[in-house]
Design an enzyme around this catalytic site. Structure first.
Site, PDB file in Angstrom:
ATOM      1  N   SER A 143       0.939  -1.328   0.050  1.00 41.27           N
ATOM      2  CA  SER A 143       0.133   0.087  -0.052  1.00 41.27           C
ATOM      3  C   SER A 143       0.825   1.223  -0.186  1.00 41.27           C
ATOM      4  CB  SER A 143      -0.918   0.014   1.416  1.00 41.27           C
ATOM      5  OG  SER A 143      -1.494   1.198   1.586  1.00 41.27           O
ATOM      6  N   TYR A 156      -2.056  -1.279  10.250  1.00 40.35           N
ATOM      7  CA  TYR A 156      -2.173  -1.769   9.055  1.00 40.35           C
ATOM      8  C   TYR A 156      -0.797  -0.991   8.442  1.00 40.35           C
ATOM      9  CZ  TYR A 156      -4.126  -1.229   3.965  1.00 40.35           C
ATOM     10  OH  TYR A 156      -4.162  -1.226   2.817  1.00 40.35           O
TER      11      TYR A 156
HETATM   12  P1  NAD Z   1     -11.649  -5.852  -0.049  1.00 42.23           P
HETATM   13  O1  NAD Z   1     -12.168  -5.689   1.261  1.00 42.23           O
HETATM   14  O2  NAD Z   1     -12.501  -5.290  -1.496  1.00 42.23           O
HETATM   15  O3  NAD Z   1     -11.113  -7.381  -0.544  1.00 42.23           O
HETATM   16  C1  NAD Z   1     -10.350  -8.148   0.322  1.00 42.23           C
HETATM   17  C2  NAD Z   1     -10.296  -9.426  -0.074  1.00 42.23           C
HETATM   18  O4  NAD Z   1      -9.877 -10.087   1.029  1.00 42.23           O
HETATM   19  C3  NAD Z   1     -11.898 -10.091  -0.001  1.00 42.23           C
HETATM   20  O5  NAD Z   1     -12.038 -11.126  -1.208  1.00 42.23           O
HETATM   21  C4  NAD Z   1     -11.933 -10.913   1.343  1.00 42.23           C
HETATM   22  O6  NAD Z   1     -12.692 -12.039   1.051  1.00 42.23           O
HETATM   23  C5  NAD Z   1     -10.497 -11.281   1.590  1.00 42.23           C
HETATM   24  N1  NAD Z   1     -10.252 -11.325   3.085  1.00 42.23           N
HETATM   25  C6  NAD Z   1     -10.434 -10.559   4.053  1.00 42.23           C
HETATM   26  N2  NAD Z   1      -9.829 -11.518   5.149  1.00 42.23           N
HETATM   27  C7  NAD Z   1      -9.618 -12.783   4.645  1.00 42.23           C
HETATM   28  C8  NAD Z   1      -9.109 -13.808   5.239  1.00 42.23           C
HETATM   29  N3  NAD Z   1      -9.063 -13.736   6.777  1.00 42.23           N
HETATM   30  N4  NAD Z   1      -9.028 -14.787   4.915  1.00 42.23           N
HETATM   31  C9  NAD Z   1      -8.957 -14.902   3.450  1.00 42.23           C
HETATM   32  N5  NAD Z   1      -9.486 -13.935   2.568  1.00 42.23           N
HETATM   33  C10 NAD Z   1      -9.851 -12.605   3.460  1.00 42.23           C
HETATM   34  O7  NAD Z   1     -10.458  -4.931  -0.083  1.00 42.23           O
HETATM   35  P2  NAD Z   1      -9.246  -4.411  -1.261  1.00 42.23           P
HETATM   36  O8  NAD Z   1      -9.478  -2.882  -1.116  1.00 42.23           O
HETATM   37  O9  NAD Z   1      -9.383  -5.220  -2.681  1.00 42.23           O
HETATM   38  O10 NAD Z   1      -7.958  -4.688  -0.635  1.00 42.23           O
HETATM   39  C11 NAD Z   1      -7.044  -5.707  -1.105  1.00 42.23           C
HETATM   40  C12 NAD Z   1      -5.669  -5.718  -0.768  1.00 42.23           C
HETATM   41  O11 NAD Z   1      -5.274  -4.290  -1.527  1.00 42.23           O
HETATM   42  C13 NAD Z   1      -5.381  -5.283   0.788  1.00 42.23           C
HETATM   43  O12 NAD Z   1      -4.327  -6.086   1.192  1.00 42.23           O
HETATM   44  C14 NAD Z   1      -5.544  -3.977   1.062  1.00 42.23           C
HETATM   45  O13 NAD Z   1      -4.557  -3.639   2.330  1.00 42.23           O
HETATM   46  C15 NAD Z   1      -4.735  -3.414  -0.212  1.00 42.23           C
HETATM   47  N6  NAD Z   1      -4.911  -1.911  -0.488  1.00 42.23           N
HETATM   48  C16 NAD Z   1      -6.190  -1.621  -0.882  1.00 42.23           C
HETATM   49  C17 NAD Z   1      -6.082  -0.222  -1.169  1.00 42.23           C
HETATM   50  C18 NAD Z   1      -7.414   0.305  -1.314  1.00 42.23           C
HETATM   51  O14 NAD Z   1      -7.518   1.374  -1.436  1.00 42.23           O
HETATM   52  N7  NAD Z   1      -8.582  -0.416  -1.633  1.00 42.23           N
HETATM   53  C19 NAD Z   1      -4.879   0.591  -1.337  1.00 42.23           C
HETATM   54  C20 NAD Z   1      -3.710   0.122  -0.988  1.00 42.23           C
HETATM   55  C21 NAD Z   1      -3.798  -1.091  -0.699  1.00 42.23           C
END
Ligand code: NAD
Length: 261
Positions: A143, A156
């Protein structure tokens, strides 16, 4: 470029960024192992959609990545359903926001387990097979918070900085092999994880949903546009290409200018 014959495991791929990355890897020809939570009908629909993109095989495991024993099962299930993992995308993640003194200790443990420890467990469990083939790609979804900090995100930010560090160690330990490890550092992407933060901001500041989105972007992301899961998937596909074979241990921001300020 084709990833035909390669097996890609994308953790947390039932939603958001993971799903976007799974789609792009599938379009490039890889077989996809999906993982994450969700109701059975949604997961079935996602499996069908991904399989339709290039005809590649699709598997699924609902392993809970906060549990190391279930991560072992996930890697074994991938091997059984599709073959050993060639491309590992460590993507699953959760968020919790609170000041340090108010941060619930169980939320700290959960964020560290899913966002940091699961990356270690998945990586340690796929390396043997990758080394046997002398080819592999490990892509860690860190991130902007792996590079800079924000208030109220202690677990985080700690976890994502840890992922960036782990990426460097993994890259060094595989430097003389055909395995590479890099981190992608997204800025704001409009997924359910961020929608929760937008909803909280709208309620706290009495803003319309649109105004809350613009406030969130305006605070951090100079482009004032969300990064898309497709863009992150495109970078993941590039990292799997021969052109990227000597990109090792890097943390690559895709953040609309967030971390250059
Ligand atoms: P999201 O909530 O849309 O998706 C998260 C996914 O992880 C889902 O498929 C969920 O079912 C799965 N998940 C959650 N807990 C779990 C567990 N215990 N076991 C197995 N699967 C699990 O989130 P996102 O925004 O797509 O985030 C995905 C990644 O990207 C994360 O690591 C997040 O930190 C990172 N990220 C997101 C952003 C953003 O702006 N959305 C920015 C930077 C980094």
């Amino acid at each position: 470029m084709t990833l035909k014959g390669k097996v890609a495991l994308v953790t947390g791929s039932t939603s958001g960024i993971g799903l976007g990355i799974a789609r792009e890897l599938a379009k490039a020809g890889a077989s996809i192992m999906l993982n994450g939570f969700g109701d059975a009908a949604t997961i079935e629909a996602v499996k069908k959609e991904i399989a339709g993109l290039s005809g590649a095989k699709v598997g699924f495991s609902g392993a809970d990545l906060s549990r190391p024993a279930e991560i072992e099962t996930l890697i074994d299930e991938t091997r059984k359903q599709l073959g050993s993992t060639d491309i590992l995308v460590n993507n699953a993640g959760i968020q919790h926001t609170a000041l340090i003194e108010d941060f619930p200790t169980d939320r700290w443990d959960a964020v560290i387990a899913i966002n940091l420890s699961a990356v270690f467990h998945c990586t340690r469990l796929v390396l043997k097979d990758m080394k046997a083939k002398n080819w592999g790609r490990i892509i860690n979804i860190a991130s902007a918070h792996g590079l800079v900090a924000s208030v109220q995100k202690v677990a985080y930010v700690a976890a994502k900085h840890g992922v960036v560090g782990m990426t460097k160690v993994t890259a060094l330990e595989t430097a003389e092999t055909g395995i590479t490890c890099n981190a992608i550092c997204p800025g704001w992407v409009l997924t359910p994880l961020v929608q929760k933060q937008i909803d909280a901001l709208a309620e706290r500041e009495k803003l319309s949903p649109e105004a809350a989105k613009m406030r969130l972007l305006g605070e951090k992301q100079p482009s004032k546009e969300f990064v898309t899961p497709e863009q992150l998937g495109g970078l993941a596909v590039f990292l799997c290409s021969p052109a990227a074979a000597q990109i090792r241990g890097q943390a690559m921001p895709v953040d609309g200018g967030w971390t250059v300020q």
